[in-house]
Design a protein around this motif. Structure first.
Motif, PDB file in Angstrom:
ATOM      1  N   LEU A 164      77.769  29.402  62.542  1.00 27.29           N
ATOM      2  CA  LEU A 164      77.071  29.755  61.315  1.00 27.29           C
ATOM      3  C   LEU A 164      77.946  29.506  60.086  1.00 27.29           C
ATOM      4  CD1 LEU A 164      75.099  32.983  62.281  1.00 27.29           C
ATOM      5  CD2 LEU A 164      74.285  30.633  62.137  1.00 27.29           C
ATOM      6  N   ALA A 165      79.246  29.767  60.196  1.00 27.22           N
ATOM      7  CA  ALA A 165      80.138  29.479  59.073  1.00 27.22           C
ATOM      8  C   ALA A 165      80.197  27.979  58.794  1.00 27.22           C
ATOM      9  CB  ALA A 165      81.533  30.029  59.347  1.00 27.22           C
ATOM     10  N   LYS A 166      80.262  27.186  59.853  1.00 27.38           N
ATOM     11  CA  LYS A 166      80.258  25.726  59.674  1.00 27.38           C
ATOM     12  C   LYS A 166      78.953  25.255  59.036  1.00 27.38           C
ATOM     13  CE  LYS A 166      82.615  22.877  60.550  1.00 27.38           C
ATOM     14  NZ  LYS A 166      83.607  22.216  59.666  1.00 27.38           N
ATOM     15  N   ALA A 167      77.838  25.834  59.453  1.00 26.89           N
ATOM     16  CA  ALA A 167      76.546  25.437  58.896  1.00 26.89           C
ATOM     17  C   ALA A 167      76.462  25.722  57.407  1.00 26.89           C
ATOM     18  CB  ALA A 167      75.418  26.160  59.633  1.00 26.89           C
ATOM     19  N   ARG A 168      77.245  26.694  56.927  1.00 27.55           N
ATOM     20  CA  ARG A 168      77.257  27.030  55.501  1.00 27.55           C
ATOM     21  C   ARG A 168      78.338  26.269  54.740  1.00 27.55           C
ATOM     22  NH1 ARG A 168      74.179  31.367  53.883  1.00 27.55           N
ATOM     23  NH2 ARG A 168      75.577  31.833  52.140  1.00 27.55           N
ATOM     24  N   GLY A 169      79.025  25.352  55.427  1.00 23.93           N
ATOM     25  CA  GLY A 169      79.963  24.471  54.734  1.00 23.93           C
ATOM     26  C   GLY A 169      81.401  24.904  54.753  1.00 23.93           C
ATOM     27  N   ALA A 170      81.771  25.814  55.654  1.00 24.91           N
ATOM     28  CA  ALA A 170      83.142  26.312  55.688  1.00 24.91           C
ATOM     29  C   ALA A 170      84.047  25.438  56.538  1.00 24.91           C
ATOM     30  CB  ALA A 170      83.173  27.735  56.231  1.00 24.91           C
ATOM     31  N   ARG A 171      85.316  25.516  56.248  1.00 27.90           N
ATOM     32  CA  ARG A 171      86.363  25.072  57.163  1.00 27.90           C
ATOM     33  C   ARG A 171      86.742  26.300  57.968  1.00 27.90           C
ATOM     34  NH1 ARG A 171      92.648  24.281  55.676  1.00 27.90           N
ATOM     35  NH2 ARG A 171      93.372  23.172  57.541  1.00 27.90           N
TER      36      ARG A 171
ATOM     37  N   PRO B 183      80.221  26.664  50.462  1.00 33.19           N
ATOM     38  CA  PRO B 183      80.770  25.357  50.833  1.00 33.19           C
ATOM     39  C   PRO B 183      82.202  25.195  50.326  1.00 33.19           C
ATOM     40  CG  PRO B 183      78.530  25.124  50.006  1.00 33.19           C
ATOM     41  CD  PRO B 183      78.932  26.546  49.754  1.00 33.19           C
ATOM     42  N   GLY B 184      83.076  24.738  51.195  1.00 30.36           N
ATOM     43  CA  GLY B 184      84.464  24.541  50.827  1.00 30.36           C
ATOM     44  C   GLY B 184      85.371  25.707  51.135  1.00 30.36           C
ATOM     45  N   ASP B 185      84.807  26.881  51.475  1.00 29.25           N
ATOM     46  CA  ASP B 185      85.627  28.015  51.876  1.00 29.25           C
ATOM     47  C   ASP B 185      86.363  27.728  53.182  1.00 29.25           C
ATOM     48  OD1 ASP B 185      84.945  29.718  49.792  1.00 29.25           O
ATOM     49  OD2 ASP B 185      83.355  30.746  50.908  1.00 29.25           O
ATOM     50  N   THR B 186      87.529  28.327  53.309  1.00 24.24           N
ATOM     51  CA  THR B 186      88.181  28.395  54.612  1.00 24.24           C
ATOM     52  C   THR B 186      88.121  29.838  55.086  1.00 24.24           C
ATOM     53  OG1 THR B 186      89.713  26.587  54.089  1.00 24.24           O
ATOM     54  CG2 THR B 186      90.307  28.031  55.919  1.00 24.24           C
ATOM     55  N   VAL B 187      87.652  30.045  56.309  1.00 21.34           N
ATOM     56  CA  VAL B 187      87.538  31.392  56.863  1.00 21.34           C
ATOM     57  C   VAL B 187      88.247  31.449  58.202  1.00 21.34           C
ATOM     58  CG1 VAL B 187      85.350  31.800  55.684  1.00 21.34           C
ATOM     59  CG2 VAL B 187      85.327  30.951  58.043  1.00 21.34           C
ATOM     60  N   LEU B 188      88.662  32.649  58.582  1.00 18.59           N
ATOM     61  CA  LEU B 188      89.347  32.882  59.845  1.00 18.59           C
ATOM     62  C   LEU B 188      88.438  33.698  60.752  1.00 18.59           C
ATOM     63  CD1 LEU B 188      91.928  32.888  61.659  1.00 18.59           C
ATOM     64  CD2 LEU B 188      92.672  34.931  60.401  1.00 18.59           C
ATOM     65  N   VAL B 189      88.254  33.218  61.976  1.00 12.90           N
ATOM     66  CA  VAL B 189      87.437  33.912  62.970  1.00 12.90           C
ATOM     67  C   VAL B 189      88.321  34.273  64.156  1.00 12.90           C
ATOM     68  CG1 VAL B 189      85.482  33.751  64.562  1.00 12.90           C
ATOM     69  CG2 VAL B 189      85.332  32.699  62.292  1.00 12.90           C
ATOM     70  N   HIS B 190      88.528  35.563  64.373  1.00 19.53           N
ATOM     71  CA  HIS B 190      89.286  35.994  65.541  1.00 19.53           C
ATOM     72  C   HIS B 190      88.408  35.948  66.790  1.00 19.53           C
ATOM     73  CE1 HIS B 190      93.070  37.162  63.767  1.00 19.53           C
ATOM     74  NE2 HIS B 190      92.453  37.887  62.835  1.00 19.53           N
ATOM     75  N   ALA B 191      89.057  35.768  67.949  1.00 15.06           N
ATOM     76  CA  ALA B 191      88.341  35.681  69.232  1.00 15.06           C
ATOM     77  C   ALA B 191      87.210  34.672  69.130  1.00 15.06           C
ATOM     78  CB  ALA B 191      87.816  37.047  69.652  1.00 15.06           C
ATOM     79  N   ALA B 192      87.571  33.469  68.699  1.00 17.75           N
ATOM     80  CA  ALA B 192      86.568  32.453  68.369  1.00 17.75           C
ATOM     81  C   ALA B 192      85.803  31.946  69.582  1.00 17.75           C
ATOM     82  CB  ALA B 192      87.226  31.276  67.648  1.00 17.75           C
ATOM     83  N   ALA B 193      86.265  32.226  70.791  1.00 17.58           N
ATOM     84  CA  ALA B 193      85.544  31.801  71.998  1.00 17.58           C
ATOM     85  C   ALA B 193      84.738  32.931  72.610  1.00 17.58           C
ATOM     86  CB  ALA B 193      86.510  31.244  73.035  1.00 17.58           C
ATOM     87  N   GLY B 194      84.733  34.087  71.978  1.00 17.75           N
ATOM     88  CA  GLY B 194      83.919  35.194  72.470  1.00 17.75           C
ATOM     89  C   GLY B 194      82.462  35.010  72.095  1.00 17.75           C
ATOM     90  N   GLY B 195      81.633  35.948  72.537  1.00 17.20           N
ATOM     91  CA  GLY B 195      80.205  35.831  72.263  1.00 17.20           C
ATOM     92  C   GLY B 195      79.893  35.765  70.790  1.00 17.20           C
ATOM     93  N   THR B 196      80.378  36.733  70.012  1.00 15.23           N
ATOM     94  CA  THR B 196      80.152  36.717  68.573  1.00 15.23           C
ATOM     95  C   THR B 196      80.963  35.619  67.906  1.00 15.23           C
ATOM     96  OG1 THR B 196      79.782  39.113  68.652  1.00 15.23           O
ATOM     97  CG2 THR B 196      80.146  38.132  66.495  1.00 15.23           C
ATOM     98  N   GLY B 197      82.172  35.394  68.377  1.00 17.42           N
ATOM     99  CA  GLY B 197      83.031  34.392  67.767  1.00 17.42           C
ATOM    100  C   GLY B 197      82.418  33.004  67.763  1.00 17.42           C
ATOM    101  N   LEU B 198      81.852  32.581  68.892  1.00 21.11           N
ATOM    102  CA  LEU B 198      81.238  31.258  68.959  1.00 21.11           C
ATOM    103  C   LEU B 198      80.074  31.131  67.984  1.00 21.11           C
ATOM    104  CD1 LEU B 198      81.265  30.724  72.833  1.00 21.11           C
ATOM    105  CD2 LEU B 198      82.619  29.459  71.156  1.00 21.11           C
ATOM    106  N   LEU B 199      79.311  32.211  67.820  1.00 21.65           N
ATOM    107  CA  LEU B 199      78.185  32.182  66.883  1.00 21.65           C
ATOM    108  C   LEU B 199      78.685  32.202  65.437  1.00 21.65           C
ATOM    109  CD1 LEU B 199      75.851  34.683  68.751  1.00 21.65           C
ATOM    110  CD2 LEU B 199      75.750  32.186  68.801  1.00 21.65           C
TER     111      LEU B 199
END
Length: 321
Positions: free
Chosen positions: A157-164, A137-153
């Motif tokens: 999941l990162a949001k569900a664990r409390g990330a920005r 919780p409170g981490d900021t993470v970067l997701v590349h290709a965020a609209a791709g199949g894996t990216g959307l998931l």
């Protein structure tokens, strides 16, 4: 039965649909009538020769359907049961024989199509956010290709664990999809340098983790976006393989960590495979993980699906039905 057979590795044209003998399950194997097949970058790597494969072979390492028959010594699966599998080739066909320890049950509340669209990429997003770098919780993470199949998931999941979550995406449509999945910030990599934008969004600190399935085109920005002791999880190479690097660069970047993970090592045992698939399917059944199918193709058009995926013309998951 009908199946795609690759006689020699190469471009999409090497995938040819034809008639082959019906498979028969041996000891410890399950025969599956396939209803839906996931299309993944690993299929492209195996078809093209980026990953060496013995030929001839039928591609496709993710599919779902119903059990048609079982071989000797198979416990827990019976004809008619809905199942899915990953990490074994043979999915681009009407039927496949799969080792029972790679097969998982599809629970009520998850459609067969959802299972085929979720299992590989969903478990990839799961191990990345829960094991490779366990998001706090409170981490900021970067997701590349965020609209791709894996990216959307990954975003969900990162949001569900409390990330920005900071995502990268190109078109307005892709950016909208990433935001709908929960991304807090979007960087348009076609018009903005990613690393400086990430530094600005994090007050100069950088992100705790970068989830990078793109590879060559994004690696430098990924490395430059990390905070000290951050983790770069390079889980794919959609744009090509990353060139070898001097380990000293990890020091100068802030004693950061670089890993090249793969699902095979995070679902190596049948028990771990069941645990991850149960978690992912449970989230889908509870409507806590949304699966976007971005395209459906007939089996005969597997080549077109590969071309569209490789060219990044798609969003979400592609299926062969």
């Amino acid at each position: 039965m009908r199946a795609i057979v690759i006689e020699e590795q190469g471009g999409p044209e090497v995938m040819r649909l034809g008639d082959v003998a019906d498979p028969e399950p041996g000891p410890g194997e399950v025969l599956i009538d396939i209803e839906a097949r996931g299309v993944n970058f690993i299929d492209i790597y195996q078809r093209s020769g980026a990953y060496s494969m013995p030929t001839p072979f039928t591609p496709g390492v993710e599919a779902a359907g119903t059990v048609a028959a079982t071989g000797a010594d198979v416990i827990g699966f019976s004809p008619g049961a809905r199942v899915a599998w990953v990490l074994r080739p043979g999915g681009y066909a009407e039927r496949a024989v799969v080792p029972a320890d790679r097969v998982v049950p599809v629970p009520d509340g998850v459609t067969t199509e959802q299972a085929a669209a979720t299992l590989l990429q969903g478990m990839t997003a799961h191990y990345l956010t829960h094991s490779t770098y366990a998001v706090q919780p409170g981490d900021t993470v970067l997701v590349h290709a965020a609209a791709g199949g894996t990216g959307l998931l990954l975003v969900q999941l990162a949001k569900a664990r409390g990330a920005r979550v900071v995502g990268t995406a190109s078109t307005e449509a892709k950016q909208r999809l990433a935001r709908e999945a929960g991304a807090d910030e979007i960087v348009d990599y076609t018009s903005t340098e990613v690393a400086p934008a990430v530094r600005e969004l994090t007050g100069g600190e950088g992100v705790a983790a970068v989830y990078d399935g793109v590879g060559a085109d994004t690696f430098e920005a990924s490395l430059a976006s990390l905070r000290p002791r951050g983790v770069l999880a390079l889980f794919g190479q959609a744009s090509g393989a990353v060139a070898p690097i001097d380990p000293q660069r990890l020091n100068s970047a802030g004693s950061v960590f670089l890993t090249r993970p793969t699902l095979a090592h995070y679902a190596a045992s049948h028990e771990e495979l069941l645990e991850r698939s149960t978690d992912v399917f449970g989230l889908v059944a509870a409507d806590r993980l949304s699966v976007r199918v971005g395209g459906r193709y007939p089996l005969a058009e597997a080549g077109r699906a590969h071309e569209d995926l490789a060219a990044r013309r798609t969003t979400g998951k592609l299926l062969l039905a």
